[in-house]
Design a protein around this motif. Structure first.
Motif, PDB file in Angstrom:
ATOM      1  N   PRO A   1       0.834  -1.220   0.000  1.00  0.00           N
ATOM      2  CA  PRO A   1       0.000   0.000   0.000  1.00  0.00           C
ATOM      3  C   PRO A   1       0.859   1.257   0.000  1.00  0.00           C
ATOM      4  O   PRO A   1       1.980   1.271   0.518  1.00  0.00           O
ATOM      5  CB  PRO A   1      -0.804  -0.121   1.301  1.00  0.00           C
ATOM      6  N   THR A   2       0.324   2.319  -0.558  1.00  0.00           N
ATOM      7  CA  THR A   2       1.068   3.573  -0.656  1.00  0.00           C
ATOM      8  C   THR A   2       1.100   4.348   0.649  1.00  0.00           C
ATOM      9  O   THR A   2       1.926   5.243   0.816  1.00  0.00           O
ATOM     10  CB  THR A   2       0.437   4.488  -1.721  1.00  0.00           C
ATOM     11  N   GLY A   3       0.186   4.050   1.558  1.00  0.00           N
ATOM     12  CA  GLY A   3       0.061   4.835   2.778  1.00  0.00           C
ATOM     13  C   GLY A   3      -1.112   5.777   2.741  1.00  0.00           C
ATOM     14  O   GLY A   3      -1.449   6.427   3.737  1.00  0.00           O
ATOM     15  N   LEU A   4      -1.782   5.864   1.586  1.00  0.00           N
ATOM     16  CA  LEU A   4      -2.964   6.721   1.487  1.00  0.00           C
ATOM     17  C   LEU A   4      -4.143   6.139   2.262  1.00  0.00           C
ATOM     18  O   LEU A   4      -5.020   6.876   2.713  1.00  0.00           O
ATOM     19  CB  LEU A   4      -3.346   6.912   0.009  1.00  0.00           C
ATOM     20  N   GLY A   5      -4.148   4.800   2.424  1.00  0.00           N
ATOM     21  CA  GLY A   5      -5.229   4.157   3.163  1.00  0.00           C
ATOM     22  C   GLY A   5      -6.535   4.108   2.405  1.00  0.00           C
ATOM     23  O   GLY A   5      -7.609   4.028   3.008  1.00  0.00           O
ATOM     24  N   TRP A   6      -6.460   4.133   1.089  1.00  0.00           N
ATOM     25  CA  TRP A   6      -7.664   4.237   0.259  1.00  0.00           C
ATOM     26  C   TRP A   6      -8.489   2.953   0.296  1.00  0.00           C
ATOM     27  O   TRP A   6      -7.937   1.856   0.224  1.00  0.00           O
ATOM     28  CB  TRP A   6      -7.275   4.532  -1.183  1.00  0.00           C
ATOM     29  N   PRO A   7      -9.816   3.050   0.411  1.00  0.00           N
ATOM     30  CA  PRO A   7     -10.648   1.839   0.374  1.00  0.00           C
ATOM     31  C   PRO A   7     -10.558   1.163  -0.990  1.00  0.00           C
ATOM     32  O   PRO A   7     -10.747   1.808  -2.016  1.00  0.00           O
ATOM     33  CB  PRO A   7     -12.064   2.385   0.642  1.00  0.00           C
ATOM     34  N   GLY A   8     -10.247  -0.106  -0.978  1.00  0.00           N
ATOM     35  CA  GLY A   8     -10.105  -0.840  -2.236  1.00  0.00           C
ATOM     36  C   GLY A   8      -8.766  -0.657  -2.905  1.00  0.00           C
ATOM     37  O   GLY A   8      -8.578  -1.110  -4.042  1.00  0.00           O
ATOM     38  N   GLU A   9      -7.806  -0.028  -2.229  1.00  0.00           N
ATOM     39  CA  GLU A   9      -6.478   0.130  -2.824  1.00  0.00           C
ATOM     40  C   GLU A   9      -5.818  -1.234  -3.006  1.00  0.00           C
ATOM     41  O   GLU A   9      -5.887  -2.096  -2.141  1.00  0.00           O
ATOM     42  CB  GLU A   9      -5.595   1.005  -1.934  1.00  0.00           C
ATOM     43  N   THR A  10      -5.182  -1.416  -4.149  1.00  0.00           N
ATOM     44  CA  THR A  10      -4.505  -2.675  -4.429  1.00  0.00           C
ATOM     45  C   THR A  10      -3.007  -2.541  -4.178  1.00  0.00           C
ATOM     46  O   THR A  10      -2.427  -1.469  -4.395  1.00  0.00           O
ATOM     47  CB  THR A  10      -4.743  -3.118  -5.883  1.00  0.00           C
ATOM     48  N   ASP A  11      -2.393  -3.626  -3.709  1.00  0.00           N
ATOM     49  CA  ASP A  11      -0.943  -3.642  -3.507  1.00  0.00           C
ATOM     50  C   ASP A  11      -0.184  -3.782  -4.822  1.00  0.00           C
ATOM     51  O   ASP A  11       1.018  -3.501  -4.875  1.00  0.00           O
ATOM     52  CB  ASP A  11      -0.543  -4.822  -2.607  1.00  0.00           C
ATOM     53  N   GLY A  12      -0.869  -4.215  -5.856  1.00  0.00           N
ATOM     54  CA  GLY A  12      -0.192  -4.528  -7.102  1.00  0.00           C
ATOM     55  C   GLY A  12       0.357  -5.943  -7.087  1.00  0.00           C
ATOM     56  O   GLY A  12       0.220  -6.677  -6.104  1.00  0.00           O
ATOM     57  N   LEU A  13       0.979  -6.334  -8.181  1.00  0.00           N
ATOM     58  CA  LEU A  13       1.532  -7.679  -8.326  1.00  0.00           C
ATOM     59  C   LEU A  13       3.009  -7.581  -8.673  1.00  0.00           C
ATOM     60  O   LEU A  13       3.372  -7.171  -9.778  1.00  0.00           O
ATOM     61  CB  LEU A  13       0.779  -8.448  -9.427  1.00  0.00           C
ATOM     62  N   VAL A  14       3.858  -7.923  -7.729  1.00  0.00           N
ATOM     63  CA  VAL A  14       5.299  -7.866  -7.920  1.00  0.00           C
ATOM     64  C   VAL A  14       5.863  -9.265  -7.709  1.00  0.00           C
ATOM     65  O   VAL A  14       5.728  -9.835  -6.626  1.00  0.00           O
ATOM     66  CB  VAL A  14       5.952  -6.872  -6.941  1.00  0.00           C
ATOM     67  N   PRO A  15       6.479  -9.867  -8.720  1.00  0.00           N
ATOM     68  CA  PRO A  15       7.005 -11.242  -8.578  1.00  0.00           C
ATOM     69  C   PRO A  15       8.180 -11.293  -7.620  1.00  0.00           C
ATOM     70  O   PRO A  15       8.901 -10.306  -7.427  1.00  0.00           O
ATOM     71  CB  PRO A  15       7.426 -11.610 -10.000  1.00  0.00           C
ATOM     72  N   SER A  16       8.377 -12.461  -7.032  1.00  0.00           N
ATOM     73  CA  SER A  16       9.484 -12.671  -6.099  1.00  0.00           C
ATOM     74  C   SER A  16      10.319 -13.857  -6.558  1.00  0.00           C
ATOM     75  O   SER A  16       9.778 -14.899  -6.942  1.00  0.00           O
ATOM     76  CB  SER A  16       8.956 -12.940  -4.691  1.00  0.00           C
ATOM     77  N   PRO A  17      11.654 -13.762  -6.507  1.00  0.00           N
ATOM     78  CA  PRO A  17      12.509 -14.897  -6.876  1.00  0.00           C
ATOM     79  C   PRO A  17      12.293 -16.113  -5.984  1.00  0.00           C
ATOM     80  O   PRO A  17      12.634 -17.231  -6.366  1.00  0.00           O
ATOM     81  CB  PRO A  17      13.931 -14.345  -6.695  1.00  0.00           C
ATOM     82  N   ASN A  18      11.737 -15.885  -4.797  1.00  0.00           N
ATOM     83  CA  ASN A  18      11.473 -16.993  -3.867  1.00  0.00           C
ATOM     84  C   ASN A  18      10.128 -17.669  -4.115  1.00  0.00           C
ATOM     85  O   ASN A  18       9.759 -18.588  -3.391  1.00  0.00           O
ATOM     86  CB  ASN A  18      11.523 -16.479  -2.430  1.00  0.00           C
ATOM     87  N   ASP A  19       9.395 -17.188  -5.116  1.00  0.00           N
ATOM     88  CA  ASP A  19       8.075 -17.744  -5.407  1.00  0.00           C
ATOM     89  C   ASP A  19       8.045 -18.234  -6.856  1.00  0.00           C
ATOM     90  O   ASP A  19       7.873 -17.434  -7.786  1.00  0.00           O
ATOM     91  CB  ASP A  19       7.000 -16.680  -5.179  1.00  0.00           C
ATOM     92  N   PRO A  20       8.203 -19.540  -7.071  1.00  0.00           N
ATOM     93  CA  PRO A  20       8.224 -20.075  -8.444  1.00  0.00           C
ATOM     94  C   PRO A  20       6.927 -19.793  -9.210  1.00  0.00           C
ATOM     95  O   PRO A  20       6.936 -19.809 -10.449  1.00  0.00           O
ATOM     96  CB  PRO A  20       8.415 -21.576  -8.233  1.00  0.00           C
ATOM     97  N   ALA A  21       5.858 -19.539  -8.484  1.00  0.00           N
ATOM     98  CA  ALA A  21       4.586 -19.269  -9.161  1.00  0.00           C
ATOM     99  C   ALA A  21       4.591 -17.907  -9.850  1.00  0.00           C
ATOM    100  O   ALA A  21       3.809 -17.669 -10.773  1.00  0.00           O
ATOM    101  CB  ALA A  21       3.434 -19.348  -8.159  1.00  0.00           C
TER     102      ALA A  21
END
Length: 561
Positions: free
Chosen positions: A356-376
């Motif tokens: 989250p950006t810190g705005l605290g917006w209702p329905g705010e999405t974190d986005g999708l960021v891949p991780s090297p530790n997650d094969p999915a």
């Protein structure tokens, strides 16, 4: 016979004593419930102002028109006139008056003039209930941000929902005489509990700038045949959002505000604006300098997938500064390999993506960021897609905040909309600026700023330049993923430009994103809008041209602009 009569009278007397004496309180209370009813008194909702004190949302007293269909009793005289006043058809009104409910709302939040017209009909089955209407003096100019308020007086979306606990206040009540069917009777209200007005809000938004941004973005959406767009303008120092505009193409090709705040609630693949993460991470880690030279071919293969630059070229020698200015995909991927997957992933999150950006917006999405530790989420080709902004999904506000961090000398500052609160008694409380943390060193920022300037001086964003000011920023162009399965929508692109000015003494940071424009490149579609908006904004906030010091506009929200 006399004995029987005496016993009957005796029993009656005992019962009378029971009712009038022992059970008197019980029956009195029961009778009171039949005659009196406690009704709610709505609280006046707090107002919302822009940073200059312009009213952008307010509540005003209204009434609801209520019918007791049991009292109609077959007499439906005046229905035609009543239907006309309330904007109903006669068949619709007849249907409502046949519900056999006893309490049928015919119209909500009608004005005083409509109330008088209805009252003049003198229809015995109609009453009025107090209500409040929420109005936006600017129409729909701020609607994606403000959201809506329901008939019950509760915020249902947007800022009205986010700050409902402050804005709503507390309802009161009173006891009023009523008839057996709930209709009001003459008499004074008793046991009155006063309603308490809600707290008002002062926002960082600037009404003139919001209007200018809406105009410029709307014109470009039409000119490029885009399906919509987003613009956010932020105060570099405080994180205050000065303008936030979400437009879409509605029915009949008319450009209208979105019904949701897409800048915060919707993600997209941003393209090359994400190269900031790779370049700044490598600078911060001491792996490169702005003058570091790389051998850059036109195309490489990674994880079985081909990657290439936008335009064909022979293998060439490019500095890190040239790689950023010319937006070389291959050069950026080479720098990303110096970082490695773990450090690349670290800098993605350290610059605010995937959270989250810190705005605290209702329905705010974190986005999708891949991780090297997650094969999915991480594949052999991720070290090609992630560095160039096609392997993640982020929000426009997350991108803006990352660039605002660079403008703010490496410190992330949380975005905000509410600058101050005003109590029902008129006491103003200014909210402190929430500085989060340092993400990049001052040394890294000092190296990065000239590199971002080169993007607008002789790189991909010449159209972002502003006469009299230096500009730093980055373009982004990316295909739009398919909504029905793997792959991309044919011919569908998003175009982004994000940057700040003046480059060496930043005041404002702005992002422009267009969806599905026929000019697919960020430097062609979005950079000109950035230039037009910032020309107005820098003058509006009395920001001195490059090399001078900004003058205060007289408002505490953007001091020093």
């Amino acid at each position: 016979m006399l004995v029987i009569a005496a016993l009957a009278l005796s029993g009656l007397a005992v019962r009378l004593v029971q009712i009038q004496g022992v059970d008197a309180v019980h029956y009195a209370a029961y009778g009171s419930q039949e005659v009196y009813q406690r009704v709610a008194l709505p609280a006046l909702r707090g107002a919302i102002y822009d940073r200059n004190g312009n009213l952008i949302a307010a509540s005003s007293p209204r009434v609801d028109v209520i019918a007791d269909d049991y009292l109609v009793a077959g007499s439906k005289t005046g229905l035609g006139r009543l239907a006309s006043i309330l904007g109903l058809t006669v068949p619709a009104l007849r249907a409502k008056l046949s519900e056999h409910d006893g309490y049928v709302p015919l119209a909500y939040q009608v004005s005083g003039a409509v109330e008088q017209e209805v009252a003049s009909l003198d229809l015995p089955y109609l009453t009025f209930a107090p209500d409040l209407a929420r109005t936006d003096p600017d129409g729909n100019l701020f609607s994606p941000v403000l959201g809506i308020v329901g008939f019950a007086g509760q915020g249902l979306s947007g800022l009205e929902y986010l700050e409902n606990s402050l804005l709503a206040g507390s309802a009161g009540s009173e006891v009023v005489p009523t008839g057996p069917n709930g209709e009001g009777l003459p008499g004074s209200a008793t046991d009155v509990v006063a309603a308490h007005q809600g707290t008002s809000l002062v926002l960082s938004l600037d009404e003139p700038l919001q209007f200018e941004v809406t105009k410029d973005l709307s014109q470009q959406i039409k000119a490029t045949h885009a399906t919509g767009g987003v613009v956010i303008v932020e105060d570099r120092r405080t994180g205050g959002i000065l303008a936030m505009v979400d437009l879409v193409v509605g029915p009949h090709g008319v450009v209208v505000p979105s019904d949701q705040n897409l800048a915060v609630s919707s993600v997209y693949q941003p393209g090359s604006v994400m190269k900031l993460v790779t370049i700044s991470g490598a600078l911060q880690s001491g792996l490169i300098s702005p003058s570091s030279v790389f051998t850059v071919p036109y195309q490489i293969s990674l994880g079985g997938w081909p990657f290439s630059d936008a335009d064909y070229h022979a293998t060439e020698q490019l500095s890190a500064t040239q790689i950023l200015a010319q937006s070389s995909n291959i050069g950026t991927i080479e720098i990303a390999h110096l970082l490695g997957p773990d450090r690349l992933s670290y800098f993605l999150r350290d610059l605010g993506f995937g959270q989250p950006t810190g705005l605290g917006w209702p329905g705010e999405t974190d986005g999708l960021v891949p991780s090297p530790n997650d094969p999915a989420t991480w594949s052999p080709s991720s070290m090609g897609t992630v560095p160039i902004g096609t392997g993640e999904a982020v929000t426009p506000l997350q991108i803006l905040d990352a660039y605002n961090m660079v403008a703010n000398d490496g410190e992330l500052v949380a975005p905000r909309l509410v600058e101050a609160t005003i109590s029902a008694k008129g006491v103003e409380h200014v909210l402190p600026v929430q500085h989060e943390r340092r993400a990049l060193s001052t040394k890294t920022v000092s190296e990065l700023l000239p590199m971002l300037e080169k993007v607008t001086e002789d790189g991909t964003a010449l159209a972002a330049r502003i006469p009299g000011y230096t500009v730093a920023g980055k373009t982004g162009t990316a295909q739009i993923p398919s909504a029905t399965g793997p792959g991309y929508q044919p011919g569908a692109w998003s175009a982004t430009f994000v940057g700040f000015a003046p480059a060496q003494n930043p005041a404002l940071t702005t992002i422009v994103m267009l969806s599905h424009p026929d000019l697919i490149y960020g430097g062609l579609a979005s950079a000109p809008v950035f230039s037009a908006i910032m020309r107005y904004a820098l003058r509006h906030f009395d920001t001195a041209p490059t090399g001078g010091q900004g003058l205060s506009s007289g408002s505490s929200a953007v001091g020093g602009l």
